[in-house]
Design a protein around this motif. Structure first.
Motif, mmCIF file in Angstrom:
data_model
loop_
_atom_site.group_PDB
_atom_site.id
_atom_site.type_symbol
_atom_site.label_atom_id
_atom_site.label_comp_id
_atom_site.label_asym_id
_atom_site.label_seq_id
_atom_site.Cartn_x
_atom_site.Cartn_y
_atom_site.Cartn_z
ATOM 1 N N GLU A 254 38.872 32.467 51.576
ATOM 2 C CA GLU A 254 37.333 32.002 51.404
ATOM 3 C C GLU A 254 36.908 31.199 52.985
ATOM 4 O O GLU A 254 35.684 31.387 53.444
ATOM 5 N N ALA B 25 26.314 37.465 49.708
ATOM 6 C CA ALA B 25 27.261 36.924 48.863
ATOM 7 C C ALA B 25 28.235 35.940 49.505
ATOM 8 O O ALA B 25 29.233 35.822 49.078
ATOM 9 N N LYS C 151 26.488 42.148 48.507
ATOM 10 C CA LYS C 151 26.186 43.036 47.282
ATOM 11 C C LYS C 151 25.316 43.885 47.320
ATOM 12 O O LYS C 151 24.028 43.920 47.991
ATOM 13 N N GLU D 176 37.772 39.715 46.478
ATOM 14 C CA GLU D 176 39.054 40.700 45.884
ATOM 15 C C GLU D 176 38.851 42.021 46.284
ATOM 16 O O GLU D 176 39.901 42.665 46.578
ATOM 17 N N THR E 223 32.897 41.016 46.999
ATOM 18 C CA THR E 223 33.895 39.946 46.600
ATOM 19 C C THR E 223 35.070 39.853 47.541
ATOM 20 O O THR E 223 35.195 41.015 48.236
ATOM 21 N N LEU F 151 30.042 38.932 53.237
ATOM 22 C CA LEU F 151 30.218 39.606 51.787
ATOM 23 C C LEU F 151 29.133 39.887 51.401
ATOM 24 O O LEU F 151 27.845 39.204 51.460
#
Length: 231
Positions: A97, A75, A52, A189, A187, A50
């Motif tokens: 996760e 992230a 950012k 999501e 994220t 992940l």
């Protein structure tokens, strides 16, 4: 000897009886006719970093593509689980996760309770990663529930160096190229939204899997893998 590479991917040294035994079991599984009471389900998984953005990307214009700064902020990671029922052109992508034994057991159990609730037994083809075991059910559920799940599942593992035999690995590779590769997801999501869109689009197209490599092909084209029997 070290593993070699051929057109199929990484394969083991010559005369590997364990490899060919598991390979032929998997290939015979793929040759089974469709049976809704005993469906064949493939699964594979992979981690995804992940990332950012540290600066806002510049939107695309008619003269320039979207521009993204080379710097990013880590992230954590996420894990993608790919399930594929090749004979009906169905796949499911789940994002978690982690990819522990419990995560794996929860994913398989959910499918047994929902999509495959009427199946007598689901044949699951997957690699021999140490999380893919019936013991994982006992780490996720009480003994009675775990045993019920074990009774309704049969696992057929691809051999070591034989992950290329797994249809789900091919589907995971396609999803990665078409949906994930070259993109940054900050994220879980965000990753879930995009992979779910890929899943729905691909299922709507009913793209089936035409796997033409069979046991006879293996015996002819991979002869060196079969032990030589002395008579």
């Amino acid at each position: 000897m070290t593993p070699r590479k051929l057109e199929y991917g990484v394969i083991p040294p010559d005369a590997d009886a364990a490899f060919v035994a598991h390979m032929e079991l998997v290939l015979d599984t793929y040759a089974l006719p469709y049976d809704c009471l005993y469906p064949v389900l493939n699964m594979d998984e992979q981690p995804i970093p992940l990332l950012k953005e540290t600066r806002a990307p510049i939107p695309a214009t008619k003269d320039h593509p979207r521009r993204v700064d080379y710097e990013y902020e880590r992230a954590g990671t996420a894990s993608i689980f790919m399930f594929c029922e090749a004979l009906v052109g169905w796949r499911q992508v789940s994002v978690r996760e982690r990819r522990t034994k419990v995560d794996w057991a929860l994913e398989v159990a959910e499918l047994l309770r929902t999509r495959y609730r009427d199946a007598v037994k689901v044949i699951v083809v997957c690699d021999n990663r140490n999380t893919h075991t019936i013991g994982a059910f006992y780490e996720a559920f009480d003994p009675e529930t775990a045993r019920a799940l074990v009774r309704r599942s049969e696992f057929r593992h691809t051999p070591k160096h034989g992950s290329w035999l797994n249809v789900a690995e091919c589907e995971l590779g396609a999803m990665t190229r078409q949906c994930v590769q070259g993109r940054r997801f900050a994220t879980i999501e965000e990753l879930r939204v995009e992979t779910a869109a890929w899943q729905d689009y691909t299922n709507d197209k009913q793209r089936s899997v035409d796997r033409q490599f069979r046991t006879d092909d293996a015996r002819n084209r991979l002869k060196s893998l079969y032990p030589k029997i002395k008579t």
